[in-house]
Design a protein around this motif. Structure first.
Motif, mmCIF file in Angstrom:
data_model
loop_
_atom_site.group_PDB
_atom_site.id
_atom_site.type_symbol
_atom_site.label_atom_id
_atom_site.label_comp_id
_atom_site.label_asym_id
_atom_site.label_seq_id
_atom_site.Cartn_x
_atom_site.Cartn_y
_atom_site.Cartn_z
ATOM 1 N N VAL A 128 9.924 2.694 -16.593
ATOM 2 C CA VAL A 128 9.132 3.925 -16.711
ATOM 3 C C VAL A 128 8.470 4.294 -15.387
ATOM 4 C CG1 VAL A 128 7.225 5.033 -17.946
ATOM 5 C CG2 VAL A 128 8.747 3.455 -19.146
ATOM 6 N N CYS A 183 12.204 3.164 -23.716
ATOM 7 C CA CYS A 183 12.285 3.662 -22.341
ATOM 8 C C CYS A 183 12.244 2.489 -21.364
ATOM 9 C CB CYS A 183 11.136 4.629 -22.060
ATOM 10 S SG CYS A 183 11.218 6.136 -23.049
ATOM 11 N N ARG A 189 16.874 10.265 -22.272
ATOM 12 C CA ARG A 189 15.647 9.941 -22.998
ATOM 13 C C ARG A 189 15.134 8.538 -22.686
ATOM 14 N NH1 ARG A 189 14.911 9.966 -29.635
ATOM 15 N NH2 ARG A 189 12.725 9.251 -29.644
ATOM 16 N N TYR A 190 16.032 7.562 -22.615
ATOM 17 C CA TYR A 190 15.599 6.174 -22.506
ATOM 18 C C TYR A 190 15.791 5.568 -21.115
ATOM 19 C CZ TYR A 190 15.582 6.331 -27.622
ATOM 20 O OH TYR A 190 15.327 6.653 -28.932
ATOM 21 N N CYS A 228 10.711 6.081 -13.207
ATOM 22 C CA CYS A 228 10.943 7.429 -13.745
ATOM 23 C C CYS A 228 9.874 8.394 -13.260
ATOM 24 C CB CYS A 228 10.979 7.372 -15.262
ATOM 25 S SG CYS A 228 11.220 8.988 -16.056
#
Length: 705
Positions: A51, A48, A501-502, A54
């Protein structure tokens, strides 16, 4: 074939690679690269990225949802759609004190002549709900004199005063100060539930109740022309709504034909893409010729209209003198309109010819890249329909923002604003507190800025997700040693899953950077509007320079973000590292960027123009009854230009949706090609992953450009 038997990597390992992937030393960064068997390209082990961004993005979405819920609970969109008095109450609403008062009355109609009401959408005077419009001339002073004789005159006048006011002996100065009653009333009639002066033209002179002049409460002589200007100011607001209703009526009559035009553009786009795969060169040259012919036809049509207009009466009036008109056909009767169109088409035609002369040797390079992109899209047809997902995302974002904005605008307590007849007043149209207005500062609308920033963030994130998903899909095709056998199953879905997802944080970070720049541009536009009434050349010059700089910055960031997402999809790094690698890779291949990438975008743009222009010509011929077969089917429209422009814009967007996939494929292949040339040398140990044709044309020809 078992997964561990696949061979892949830009180092071209001949032996079968294990599932964990083979490694080699990166020539630029001095670190080992791994080859992901589920991607078949040079990537690190994915993890990831970004983050923190995110989590911030998720919190921003949750706060935006909470804001929308609060707005829906406390907002009332009827306040935006229906006339309300100065207290925010609906006129004629059942179950309220105004149930029998459906009309809106303006205390001082002369203040509505201020041009600023077209910007503020308000008339700076007290507005009350009444049951009937006045049908006679009267002033408050005259009423006081008549009241000494009888009470009937006051009973008639008081229905236009504030509810509950019953003091006809109150001095005029205090009544006007407290806005208890209007200073005067004039014969009026309802117009879209608003009482407007009943101006009638007799023998070329504007009159109201056969009068051309009258006196106000201060015994000042007034002319009916002043009333007419005030009515024109209000009608400027109301006509907008009336024009909107006519446009909606046109849409209800013409929507089947608009949909048909959009379907035709869809078919044309699909046919163009299919033909492009097999006859890329022929299709691109045919597109160029077709665009040139369409522009030539437009120039010829403008010349014919100019000849027919000649120097007929009224055709030599300039557009500036006509001003803003709700009847769009007025502009079509002006020579200046067609001269501007003719000049624009001529400049466009000359520009395209000049570009073709300069880039005539580069066209074959773009054709080769488009042919390779056509092969990839032909094997992964699902990519053509991914823009539909982006369209749905954007529709949700725009609809949510629009509905929330309407509810926010109609929620909460009454908002008081400074209404000044002086357009240069620095506090004009600013919110204020009536109790502390003299000492209060102008409030800052931080909530509006936050809402706009989140909206831009969501829109740019949706576009970034599409670019990263398509880049990952086409990268998996390019880095496959055997095409299409080594392309992983469901590459589009796999790429979408990897991006979510990443790389959600990285995509959100790139979208946030672009959104902040766009927000600054919007703020500069707002400041430009505020400075219109000021004669400050230095401020306007600085503002113009800043606007130009931020426009260039937005274009640069948008371009770099696009390439950063491609590198992110290939290598799985964070946003900063992906942007850095993309930037230096492009700088090392600057000639190829100018020759191949830009020419390809130009050719795809011509394809979109050809499809939109062709559908537009067919739609124009239909609505102007030039197609004999469908003359009886043409509906009557107030403004046929609106459905025409809707069809043209819709056709362009449909073509753009399909061609944007091509553009992303070309950009991805271009970066992969440049990276492939630098990592490999064509030897058995390091063979190229590009196709032989692409290597022959791009690898050799572009070096001599």
């Amino acid at each position: 074939m078992a997964p561990h038997r696949y061979t892949f990597s830009s180092a071209a390992a001949v032996q079968a690679a294990p599932v964990s992937g083979a490694t080699h030393l990166d020539p630029f960064y001095g670190e080992p690269h791994k080859f992901d068997p589920f991607f078949r390209g040079p990537v690190h082990k994915r993890s990831c990225t970004d983050v923190l961004c995110c989590w911030i993005f998720i919190l921003a979405i949750l706060s935006y949802v909470a804001l929308g819920i609060v707005a829906w609970l406390h907002g009332d969109p009827r306040k935006v759609l229906h006339p309300t008095n100065s207290y925010g109450e609906f006129c004629g609403q059942k179950g309220t004190a105004n149930a029998k008062r459906p009309l809106l009355f303006y205390f001082n109609i002369l203040k509505c002549a201020n041009p600023s009401i077209l910007i503020n959408l308000q008339c700076p005077t007290m507005q009350m709900c009444v049951s009937n419009c006045p049908d006679k001339f009267a002033t408050y002073t005259e009423m006081q004199l008549e009241h000494k004789v009888g009470n009937s005159y006051w009973q008639y006048y008081r229905q236009f005063c504030k509810p509950g006011f019953n003091n006809p002996d109150k001095p005029v100065s205090e009544v006007l100060r407290d806005e208890d009653c209007p200073s005067m009333i004039v014969p009026s009639r309802p117009f879209l539930r608003r009482c407007l002066p009943d101006v009638i033209t007799l023998n070329g002179t504007a009159t109201v109740a056969n009068k051309t002049r009258f006196k106000d409460a201060l015994e000042t002589a007034r002319s009916v022309t002043e009333l007419q200007n005030a009515v024109r100011g209000i009608r400027g607001l109301v006509d907008t709504r009336e024009m909107g209703l006519k446009i909606m009526e046109d849409y209800t009559k013409s929507w089947p034909w608009i949909v048909l035009g959009l379907l035709i553009s869809l078919v044309f786009s699909l046919i163009f893409i299919v033909l492009l795969r097999f006859t890329a060169g022929l299709m691109l040259w045919a597109t160029i010729i077709t665009v040139m012919l369409l522009l030539a036809y437009g120039m010829w049509y403008c010349s014919v209209v100019l000849t027919n207009l000649g120097y007929s009466q009224g055709s030599d009036v300039s557009i500036v003198e006509v001003g803003a008109q709700t009847d769009l056909k007025v502009y079509l009767q002006l020579r200046e309109t067609w001269i501007i169109l003719l000049a624009s088409l001529g400049v466009t035609e000359a520009s395209i010819l000049l570009i073709l002369v300069i880039m005539r040797r580069r066209i074959k390079l773009a054709i080769a890249l488009l042919r390779e992109a056509s092969k990839a899209i032909g094997h992964i047809m699902s990519t053509l329909f991914y823009p539909v997902i982006t369209f749905l995302f954007l529709t949700v974002c725009i609809s949510y923002w629009a509905v929330t904005a309407v509810y926010l605008a109609s929620s909460g307590d009454a908002i008081y604003k400074v209404m000044s007849p002086n357009v240069s007043c620095p506090h004009s149209n600013s919110t204020c507190n009536p109790e502390t207005f003299n000492v209060s500062n102008v409030s800052q609308e931080t909530s509006c800025i936050s809402n706009l920033l989140i909206f831009l963030w969501l829109v740019n994130f949706s576009l970034a997700l599409e670019q990263c998903t398509l880049a990952g899909t086409f990268s998996s095709y390019y880095w496959a040693k055997r095409k299409p056998e080594d392309v992983p199953p469901c590459p589009l879905f796999s790429s979408f899953r990897r991006a979510i997802r990443y790389h959600t944080g990285s995509l959100a970070f790139g979208a946030l950077v672009l959104s902040v720049v766009q927000l600054f541009r919007i703020t500069l536009k707002y400041l430009e509007k505020k400075l219109k009434g000021l004669d400050n050349s230095l401020s306007k010059f600085i503002l113009c320079c800043l606007t130009c700089c931020f426009w260039c910055l937005e274009k640069f960031i948008r371009y770099m973000n696009r390439n950063a997402y491609i590198m992110m999809a290939i290598y799985g790094k964070n946003f900063f590292m992906s942007a850095q690698e993309a930037f230096f890779l492009l700088m090392r291949n600057m000639v190829r960027v100018a020759v191949v990438d830009r020419v390809t975008d130009f050719l795809l743009f011509l394809g979109k123009v050809m499809i939109a222009g062709g559908v537009g010509v067919l739609t124009l011929l239909f609505f102007t009854k030039k197609i004999t077969l469908f003359q009886e089917e043409v509906p009557y429209l107030h403004y046929y230009e609106i459905p025409l422009m809707t069809t043209v814009v819709g056709a362009y967007l449909i073509a753009h949706g399909f061609f944007s996939v091509y553009a992303m494929c070309v950009d991805t292949f271009f970066l992969c090609f440049c990276d492939d040339l630098e990592r490999n040398d064509g030897s058995p140990e390091k063979p190229f992953l590009m196709s032989p044709e692409l290597h022959r044309i791009l690898g050799k020809s572009s070096r001599t450009c």
